[in-house]
Scaffold this motif. Sequence first.
Motif, PDB file in Angstrom:
ATOM      1  N   TRP A 126       0.825  -1.200   0.000  1.00  0.00           N
ATOM      2  CA  TRP A 126       0.000   0.000   0.000  1.00  0.00           C
ATOM      3  C   TRP A 126       0.867   1.261   0.000  1.00  0.00           C
ATOM      4  O   TRP A 126       0.687   2.149  -0.843  1.00  0.00           O
ATOM      5  CB  TRP A 126      -0.929  -0.006   1.211  1.00  0.00           C
ATOM      6  N   TYR A 131       0.553   1.552  -4.163  1.00  0.00           N
ATOM      7  CA  TYR A 131      -0.794   2.062  -4.453  1.00  0.00           C
ATOM      8  C   TYR A 131      -1.011   3.474  -3.916  1.00  0.00           C
ATOM      9  O   TYR A 131      -1.728   4.273  -4.537  1.00  0.00           O
ATOM     10  CB  TYR A 131      -1.861   1.107  -3.896  1.00  0.00           C
ATOM     11  N   ILE A 185      -9.366  -0.910  -3.423  1.00  0.00           N
ATOM     12  CA  ILE A 185      -8.407   0.026  -4.033  1.00  0.00           C
ATOM     13  C   ILE A 185      -9.000   0.683  -5.272  1.00  0.00           C
ATOM     14  O   ILE A 185      -8.843   1.893  -5.492  1.00  0.00           O
ATOM     15  CB  ILE A 185      -7.095  -0.714  -4.374  1.00  0.00           C
TER      16      ILE A 185
END
Length: 463
Positions: A31, A35, A101
């Motif tokens: 993460w 992302y 996400i």
Amino acid sequence: MRKRDRFKRLITFFEGFVILAIHTILFTYLWYGFYQRELELLDISFWRRGNWAVVGFYALIMYLFTNLYGGFKIGYLRLMDVLYSQMLSLLCTNVIAYLQICLISREYLTVRPLLLMTLAQVVIILVWVFICKSIYALLYPPRQMLLIYDDRSPKEILNKLGTRKDKYNICDIMHLSEGLDNICESLDNYEAVLIYDISAYERNIILKRCFELSVRTYVTPKISDILLTGSDKIHLFDTPLLLSRNKGLSGDQIIFKRIMDLVITIPISIILLPFFLVIALLIKLYDGGPVLYSQERLTLDGKIFKIYKFRSMRIDSEKNGIQLAKKGDDRITPVGRVLRALHFDEFPQVINIIKGDMSLVGPRPERPEIAKQYKEIIPEFDFRLKVKAGLTGYAQVYGKYNTTPYDKLKLDLTYIENYSLWLDFKLLLLTFKILFQKENTEGIDLNQTTAVKENDKKEIENK
């Protein structure tokens, strides 16, 4: 061994905590390392608490799925079952994480980093499960067990225990005819005792003696025992009472169960409609016969209804009379074998659920002719008709296709006596787990016409 038992839950908790922590750390790295930067390029900023919420949600979902599917049950489940449960939990969690996400970014981001993380997690799971299994086997070797039985032959339970020699070791077998005094004197020589289907009077004496000696005791319950599991604990002044209402589901449970059936079934039916059409086409192209197959089945209060299934057998499959599917049954078509292996032949029962004949969860509906045969041996078999028949259920999740009617009845009664909406939801999720497990679709033996085995007819008299 008995002293180490006190720390078993602590060890199991630590093993589960470690693997959950590793999964969470890997996702945290993914993460923050990938992302989050992708979201910043899209002008979507996550502050500290937002990042913590995403990571925390991932850990929570991973825990819930792993706990539900039994991925933490090292020692309790077989090695392959733990691996399967861990892999399935990982798949479900990572799919949800990716969807989360995508919802945050409002577009589809690349899934490649998540796939690489999943691959690393699979390797870690394999190593972790084997290490934990080895530690568990070292600390908790198979228990030296005594099996006590009466009229019902212990052959079936011995075969089942034989598949888990890593956990159970039956060292001796004693028949009740050897005398209660002799049996009770022997109890302290064993680490565990299995009381297999004996009458209440003798069982109670043995149970109390085991409690006195702190000997672990396994008991196969009678039907009356299961009926008591859902009872309310009340007091008449200073006298404890167990209240069994014996009426099936309450009015509010019936209403909410029906709402849940419709809310889940109707959208899923619409989504899967193209898939249903493909299955129908394959069945039609194979032999030109009808796509659907209907049978009379029993549901709530013994009401007869027509159940719908995708036809998986030849058109003339019952020319010699009614019988259940057998192992290697040559009446099943090639298309039917695939459908039955994946339980896809059951899909048309969404029609029965929408009509109200069935529920999503409940006892599997039996054919009246076969139920009549079962009742000759098990008069209580109609007890399972206290609720609507179901597409899936307790007996389907925890039993198998060829589980004996007596044991299926016990499982169905366990569901009825412990009913809740959460139990329904849990069983629906667990159904997904058993879809690809062969033993849950395996037919009865070749020498059987129903799930009743020959020796059952003589052994279930003392229920």
